[in-house]
Design a protein around this motif. Structure first.
Motif, short mmCIF file in Angstrom:
data_model
loop_
_atom_site.label_atom_id
_atom_site.label_comp_id
_atom_site.label_asym_id
_atom_site.label_seq_id
_atom_site.Cartn_x
_atom_site.Cartn_y
_atom_site.Cartn_z
N MET A 1 53.09 57.86 2.39
CA MET A 1 53.55 57.05 3.53
C MET A 1 52.54 57.08 4.67
O MET A 1 52.07 58.14 5.08
CB MET A 1 54.92 57.54 4.01
N GLN A 2 52.20 55.89 5.18
CA GLN A 2 51.22 55.78 6.27
C GLN A 2 51.85 55.37 7.59
O GLN A 2 51.26 55.53 8.65
CB GLN A 2 50.14 54.73 5.90
N GLY A 3 53.05 54.76 7.51
CA GLY A 3 53.68 54.29 8.74
C GLY A 3 55.07 53.76 8.45
O GLY A 3 55.45 53.61 7.29
N ALA A 4 55.84 53.49 9.51
CA ALA A 4 57.19 52.98 9.32
C ALA A 4 57.70 52.31 10.59
O ALA A 4 57.28 52.65 11.69
CB ALA A 4 58.14 54.12 8.94
N ILE A 5 58.61 51.34 10.38
CA ILE A 5 59.37 50.75 11.49
C ILE A 5 60.84 51.00 11.18
O ILE A 5 61.29 50.73 10.07
CB ILE A 5 59.16 49.21 11.57
N LEU A 6 61.56 51.53 12.16
CA LEU A 6 62.99 51.79 11.98
C LEU A 6 63.74 51.11 13.12
O LEU A 6 63.52 51.43 14.28
CB LEU A 6 63.27 53.30 12.04
N LYS B 1 61.35 49.74 7.34
CA LYS B 1 60.16 49.39 6.57
C LYS B 1 59.27 50.61 6.46
O LYS B 1 59.01 51.29 7.45
CB LYS B 1 59.37 48.27 7.26
N ALA B 2 58.80 50.90 5.24
CA ALA B 2 57.85 51.98 5.04
C ALA B 2 56.55 51.39 4.52
O ALA B 2 56.57 50.51 3.65
CB ALA B 2 58.41 52.99 4.04
N VAL B 3 55.42 51.85 5.06
CA VAL B 3 54.10 51.40 4.61
C VAL B 3 53.52 52.52 3.75
O VAL B 3 53.38 53.65 4.24
CB VAL B 3 53.15 51.15 5.81
N ASP C 1 45.01 47.14 0.89
CA ASP C 1 45.43 48.01 -0.20
C ASP C 1 46.62 48.84 0.22
O ASP C 1 46.48 49.99 0.58
CB ASP C 1 44.22 48.88 -0.58
N TYR C 2 47.81 48.22 0.27
CA TYR C 2 48.98 49.00 0.62
C TYR C 2 50.22 48.33 0.07
O TYR C 2 50.18 47.21 -0.43
CB TYR C 2 49.10 49.17 2.14
N GLU C 3 51.32 49.05 0.15
CA GLU C 3 52.57 48.54 -0.40
C GLU C 3 53.64 48.73 0.67
O GLU C 3 53.58 49.67 1.44
CB GLU C 3 52.91 49.39 -1.62
N LEU C 4 54.57 47.80 0.71
CA LEU C 4 55.63 47.91 1.71
C LEU C 4 56.98 48.02 1.02
O LEU C 4 57.24 47.30 0.05
CB LEU C 4 55.65 46.66 2.61
N LEU C 5 57.82 48.90 1.53
CA LEU C 5 59.20 48.97 1.05
C LEU C 5 60.08 48.58 2.24
O LEU C 5 59.87 49.08 3.35
CB LEU C 5 59.56 50.39 0.62
N VAL C 6 61.03 47.68 2.00
CA VAL C 6 61.85 47.19 3.10
C VAL C 6 63.33 47.25 2.73
O VAL C 6 63.70 46.94 1.60
CB VAL C 6 61.50 45.72 3.43
#
Length: 535
Positions: free
Chosen positions: A491-496, A483-485, A468-473
């Motif tokens: 927001m629960q997490g991110a990769i930069l 990438k944002a989770v 149950d989550y959505e990703l923005l890339v």
């Protein structure tokens, strides 16, 4: 001979990042207390050039120094070059391998992790964990024409990128590269770099922004023929075209890389490969990596066993036209894969993760171990044994973790735990408990991959979020990947990856759990300065 006995208020076992940080911190906060560090190696690992990047994110280099330098910078610290050989927890007596006995007030175990080696005792299999094994690796590589690399964590990824003039066949058990640290999209972002002569960063082109929602766990290789039940896919921008790959929620496999048997030096630091020369003997090729996905090693054969087995090589020489001068008929070692392929090579690099070094500790005292064999520690870094604490790779924290924090055996966490354990030991000595350090509110790690800055925040791979989550890339090939989770608009997490300058903003959004639903995809619009919203 006579055993000499000495007393110390604090005894730290281990000269890696956790142990050294612990000793340095105690020395600062309790300058009048005597501290002894037991180090098995005459070289210790120190965190230097420390920079606090944001509240939870810190960057530092790991430097190998002589053990005596620690005593020079911290006058109340004595370093003893020996291992811990016995422990009497009732009388608080610790005996070292040089015969010295220490009566301690509090003890902190920082003995680190041990490599999980592909094959113990096979000279053709090399594990890389510390500087000693890197030197051996460089010597072997100098005459190598082809190397098989096993593992999918940080060290394997760095090696795949850094080794030049030698064919590398990289075996990974996942569907995409660098699973431990990044997701399929970021894996695709890095893939072209393995094939490049050098990082030729293309001009910043148009930014492809994508949004995708995960509705169910999928494992399909092919897309289903009819689209009545579309499989959720990840849109990945690579070199101008959009490809899709099934998204798997990554909850397992959180180990970092690193690995060598028999040695007990501390693990390598974050920039260990940047100043080491890693070149093989094939002069014409610069970087040549072939990735074999979703396979593991089923067995290793020497040349005789290979001939008897009747198996055929999957990559007979020459590998390609650039390889015509290598007419090797027999390789020192052959690797048979679960996929059925057989690969001959000069040697194998095993970078398949690390596990806590606790087997010898269990013999010394009735320590409680967690499932992963790490030493159980509570919210004050205390083990179940009175006045014995632990920090770094050797321990497994057993408190209620903050929703966006988890343990990963990394240098950054070893340093944080070492510093926090120091504070706990000194404060507990006054009969008080110390408050949980803020760094445990949010998983935050900064490293370099393929020459790019990589920042990981919170549940960056949607760890523990179910489906149950959505990703923005947002991705600009060769330049950046963001990438944002999100879950329920928060927001629960991110990769930069790259110089995004978003780490502080994203860290705040994860920590304050602000509802971002109304921004939708514009959250990642490069023309909007998110920070304007959140002052």
């Amino acid at each position: 001979g006579l055993t000499s006995m000495s007393e110390c208020r604090y005894l730290v076992v281990g000269g890696g990042i956790a142990g050294v940080t612990c000793a340095e911190q105690i020395s600062q906060i309790a300058p009048d207390s005597k501290i002894v560090v037991l180090s098995a190696s005459s070289l210790i690992k120190a965190a230097v050039n420390f920079k606090q990047v944001s509240q939870c994110l810190s960057d530092f280099d790991v430097e190998e120094r002589s053990a005596s330098s620690l005593a020079a910078s911290c006058p109340n610290v004595e370093v003893v070059l020996a291992k811990l050989t016995s422990l009497d927890v009732k009388t608080h007596m610790a005996t070292a391998s040089n015969g010295q006995v220490f009566k301690y007030g509090k003890l902190c175990v920082c003995t680190g992790g041990r490599p999980k080696l592909l094959a113990e005792g096979n000279p053709q299999v090399l594990g890389i964990r510390d500087t000693e094994s890197v030197k051996e690796f460089q010597q072997k590589l100098a005459t190598a024409r082809r190397v098989v690399l096993v593992g999918n964590g940080g060290i394997a990824t760095e090696l795949a990128y850094e080794i030049s003039n030698c064919k590398v066949i990289w075996l990974i058990k996942d569907k995409f590269i660098s699973r431990t640290f990044v997701d399929p999209g970021a894996g695709e972002f890095f893939l072209p770099l393995l094939k490049s002569k050098d990082i030729d960063r293309p001009e910043p082109g148009p930014v492809k922004r994508m949004k995708y929602t995960v509705t169910e766990y999928t494992d399909h290789k092919e897309k289903p023929e009819d689209d009545s039940h579309p499989t959720p896919t990840v849109m990945i921008a690579t070199r101008g075209e959009v490809t899709s790959a099934g998204l798997t929620a990554d909850t397992a496999d959180r180990q970092t890389a690193v690995v060598s048997e028999g040695s007990s030096g501390g693990a390598l630091g974050p920039d260990w490969s940047s100043d080491l020369k890693m070149a093989g003997s094939v002069r014409e090729c610069f970087r040549h990596v072939t990735v074999e996905y979703e396979c593991e090693v089923s067995r290793l054969l020497n040349y005789e066993e290979f001939v008897v087995s009747g198996l055929l090589e999957s990559y007979p020489c020459p590998l390609d036209d650039r390889d015509k001068h290598s007419t090797v008929e027999e390789w020192p070692v052959y690797v048979e894969l679960t996929s059925g392929k057989v690969i001959g090579c000069d040697f194998i690099v095993s970078a398949t993760g690390t596990s806590p070094s606790t087997s010898f500790l269990s013999k010394l005292a009735p320590f409680e171990l967690c499932e992963d064999k790490g030493l159980y520690v509570d919210h004050q870094m205390r083990t179940n044994v009175k006045d014995v604490y632990a920090a770094g790779d050797v321990c497994t924290p057993h408190w209620d973790w903050a929703p966006q924090w988890f343990q990963m055996r990394l240098w950054s966490q070893a340093r944080q735990m070492g510093a926090y354990a120091a504070k706990c030991m000194v404060v507990n000595d006054t009969g008080e408990e110390t408050s949980m350090d803020f760094c445990f509110e949010l998983f935050a790690h900064v490293t370099k991959f393929f020459g790019f800055k990589v920042v990981l925040l919170g549940n960056y791979n949607a760890q523990g979020l179910g489906n149950d989550y959505e990703l923005l890339v947002r991705c600009t090939p060769g330049q950046e990947y963001v990438k944002a989770v999100l879950q329920n608009g928060r927001m629960q997490g991110a990769i930069l990856i790259g110089e995004t300058d978003l780490e502080e903003t994203f860290e705040n959004l994860i920590l304050n759990q602000m509802d971002l639903s109304r921004y939708g995809e514009s959250l990642l619009d490069p023309n909007i300065d998110i920070e304007d919203y959140f002052d």
